[in-house]
Design an enzyme around this catalytic site. Structure first.
Site, PDB file in Angstrom:
ATOM      1  CB  CYS A  64      -1.136  -0.167   1.208  1.00  0.00           C
ATOM      2  SG  CYS A  64      -2.269   1.865   0.972  1.00  0.00           S
ATOM      3  CB  THR A 116      -3.916   1.064  -6.136  1.00  0.00           C
ATOM      4  OG1 THR A 116      -3.247   1.287  -5.038  1.00  0.00           O
ATOM      5  CG2 THR A 116      -4.666   0.325  -5.721  1.00  0.00           C
ATOM      6  N   GLY A 131      -8.987  -0.524 -10.672  1.00  0.00           N
ATOM      7  CA  GLY A 131     -10.216  -0.136 -12.126  1.00  0.00           C
ATOM      8  C   GLY A 131      -9.818  -0.791 -14.236  1.00  0.00           C
ATOM      9  N   GLY A 187     -12.118  -6.457  -7.120  1.00  0.00           N
ATOM     10  CA  GLY A 187     -11.965  -5.051  -6.259  1.00  0.00           C
ATOM     11  C   GLY A 187     -12.908  -3.804  -5.977  1.00  0.00           C
TER      12      GLY A 187
HETATM   13  C1  LIG Z   1     -10.940   1.891  -1.800  1.00  0.00           C
HETATM   14  C2  LIG Z   1      -9.384   0.752  -1.974  1.00  0.00           C
HETATM   15  C3  LIG Z   1      -9.293   0.086  -1.015  1.00  0.00           C
HETATM   16  C4  LIG Z   1      -8.641  -0.998  -1.146  1.00  0.00           C
HETATM   17  N1  LIG Z   1      -7.929  -0.741   0.212  1.00  0.00           N
HETATM   18  C5  LIG Z   1      -6.867  -2.367   0.390  1.00  0.00           C
HETATM   19  C6  LIG Z   1      -6.132  -2.732   1.553  1.00  0.00           C
HETATM   20  O1  LIG Z   1      -6.606  -2.664   2.746  1.00  0.00           O
HETATM   21  N2  LIG Z   1      -4.828  -3.530   1.213  1.00  0.00           N
HETATM   22  C7  LIG Z   1      -4.698  -3.979   0.397  1.00  0.00           C
HETATM   23  O2  LIG Z   1      -3.952  -4.657   0.300  1.00  0.00           O
HETATM   24  N3  LIG Z   1      -5.326  -3.754  -1.077  1.00  0.00           N
HETATM   25  C8  LIG Z   1      -6.455  -2.670  -0.890  1.00  0.00           C
HETATM   26  N4  LIG Z   1      -7.304  -2.021  -2.082  1.00  0.00           N
HETATM   27  C9  LIG Z   1      -6.443  -2.237  -3.498  1.00  0.00           C
HETATM   28  C10 LIG Z   1      -6.930  -3.509  -4.126  1.00  0.00           C
HETATM   29  O3  LIG Z   1      -6.941  -4.564  -3.674  1.00  0.00           O
HETATM   30  C11 LIG Z   1      -6.593  -3.857  -5.193  1.00  0.00           C
HETATM   31  O4  LIG Z   1      -5.308  -4.410  -5.574  1.00  0.00           O
HETATM   32  C12 LIG Z   1      -6.582  -2.958  -6.006  1.00  0.00           C
HETATM   33  O5  LIG Z   1      -7.763  -2.021  -6.301  1.00  0.00           O
HETATM   34  C13 LIG Z   1      -6.648  -3.699  -7.349  1.00  0.00           C
HETATM   35  O6  LIG Z   1      -7.763  -4.453  -8.247  1.00  0.00           O
HETATM   36  P1  LIG Z   1      -8.573  -3.668  -8.604  1.00  0.00           P
HETATM   37  O7  LIG Z   1      -8.636  -2.580  -9.471  1.00  0.00           O
HETATM   38  O8  LIG Z   1      -9.699  -4.737  -8.781  1.00  0.00           O
HETATM   39  O9  LIG Z   1      -9.457  -2.658  -8.054  1.00  0.00           O
HETATM   40  C14 LIG Z   1      -8.041  -0.861  -2.065  1.00  0.00           C
HETATM   41  C15 LIG Z   1      -8.325  -0.710  -2.855  1.00  0.00           C
HETATM   42  C16 LIG Z   1      -9.438  -0.028  -3.338  1.00  0.00           C
HETATM   43  C17 LIG Z   1      -9.889   0.983  -4.443  1.00  0.00           C
END
Ligand SMILES: Cc1cc2nc3c(=O)[nH]c(=O)nc-3n(C[C@H](O)[C@H](O)[C@H](O)COP(=O)(O)O)c2cc1C
Length: 307
Positions: free
Chosen positions: A130, A193, A217, A265
């Site tokens: 993160c 992210t 996303g 996610g």
């Molecule tokens: C609002 C939000 C909160 C997130 N919180 C965490 C978290 O607590 N721990 C973590 O490892 N990743 C966290 N992520 C990252 C997601 O688990 C994921 O790796 C990332 O969003 C990429 O996937 P996606 O494009 O499908 O969203 C968060 C992402 C978002 C959008």
């Protein structure tokens, strides 16, 4: 009947669909929508040892094809999770994985230590990726040595499976993955992210309270696919793909390059039924394409890179 089960070596899943941490609350928030037992597994919102307030608002900003967030890992801490959430969550017939956070390296081990005797917890996903806003987006997963250190101290306190979650903001993703494997990680998940920013030029300010945020996303799917492919070819341990997965077709792309499972996610934030829909789509796609066992399809990718 299509067989969607997958074997991660350290964990068997009824299907390859896991929820991505932070986008599915602690799991129980989604009870009004569907039975969590349909999922391969739930990865809960990141847990620090103690409660966290998170970053100042605004904490979300939509971009044309992705979401910027600067939640800052707000959370209730391990004790409240264990007392208030876990009794509800463990009623479901699905794997439960704890997403582990730490302000300092030792905190990862302390969070894992808290849960290590709990039978219903199938494993830990180390969120070493993160972007730490205060440290200008730096995190352990940006450096192989730092990654090795964190995984190693966690390995020393548990025999349960450890998945190390990597950052696309790393300079050399393969070296970081290899370090995690050498330190004893059972699996790798990626990507978290991508550090970004959004500007309101009229106000001459960032659209986020803490200046930078993490982009997720559809915009990040091509980056995720490339990095997942690179890591799969660098390590022996199973890899879980994450990034912009919104449909059964998206899942097939990640499995094709060799991911053993995926995490959903941002799609959960757009459509609370996303995981259920994606599992249904996956079954249909397999039926239409005569894939009887999804496990046999994993890694069927054929292109080679020509330099
Ligand atoms: C609002 C939000 C909160 C997130 N919180 C965490 C978290 O607590 N721990 C973590 O490892 N990743 C966290 N992520 C990252 C997601 O688990 C994921 O790796 C990332 O969003 C990429 O996937 P996606 O494009 O499908 O969203 C968060 C992402 C978002 C959008």
């Amino acid at each position: 009947m299509v067989d969607l089960s997958v074997d991660l070596k350290f964990l068997k899943l009824k299907n390859p669909i896991l929820t991505a941490s932070g986008t599915f609350g602690y799991g129980i928030e989604f009870l009004p929508f569907y039975d969590l037992s349909i999922l391969g597994g739930v990865i809960v919102k990141g847990l620090f040892l103690n409660e966290k307030k998170g970053n100042p608002p605004p904490r979300l900003s939509e971009t044309p094809s992705g979401l910027l967030n600067s939640i800052g890992l707000q959370g209730i801490g391990v004790k409240r999770f264990y007392e208030e959430v876990f009794p509800e969550l463990k009623k479901f017939n699905t794997e439960i994985l704890i997403n582990v956070c730490g302000d300092i390296d030792e905190e990862y081990a302390e969070v894992v230590d808290f849960f290590k005797k709990e039978e219903r917890i199938s494993g830990f996903e180390l969120n070493i990726s993160c972007p730490n806003i205060k440290k200008d987006g730096m995190c352990p997963a940006m450096e192989p040595d730092w990654t090795y250190r964190v995984v190693k101290i966690v390995r020393e306190v548990t025999e349960k499976p450890i998945i190390t979650k990597l950052s696309p903001n790393a300079g050399d993703i393969k070296s970081v993955a290899i370090s995690a494997e050498e330190a004893g990680s059972d699996g790798i998940s990626l990507i978290n992210t991508i550090l970004g920013m959004a500007v309101d030029w009229k106000e001459k300010k960032s659209r986020l309270g803490s200046l930078f945020g993490g982009l997720s996303g559809p915009a990040i799917k091509p980056v995720a696919l490339r990095m997942v492919y690179q890591v799969i070819n660098a390590v022996q341990i199973p890899v879980i793909g994450i990034g912009g997965i919104f449909s059964g077709e998206d899942v097939m792309e990640f499995l094709c390059v060799g991911a053993k499972a995926v995490e959903i996610g941002t799609a959960n934030l757009v459509d609370p039924y996303a995981c259920k829909r994606i599992i249904d789509e996956l079954k249909e796609i397999c039926e239409r394409n005569s894939v009887e066992r999804i496990e046999n399809f994993i890694g069927s990718f054929k292109s080679e890179r020509i330099d």
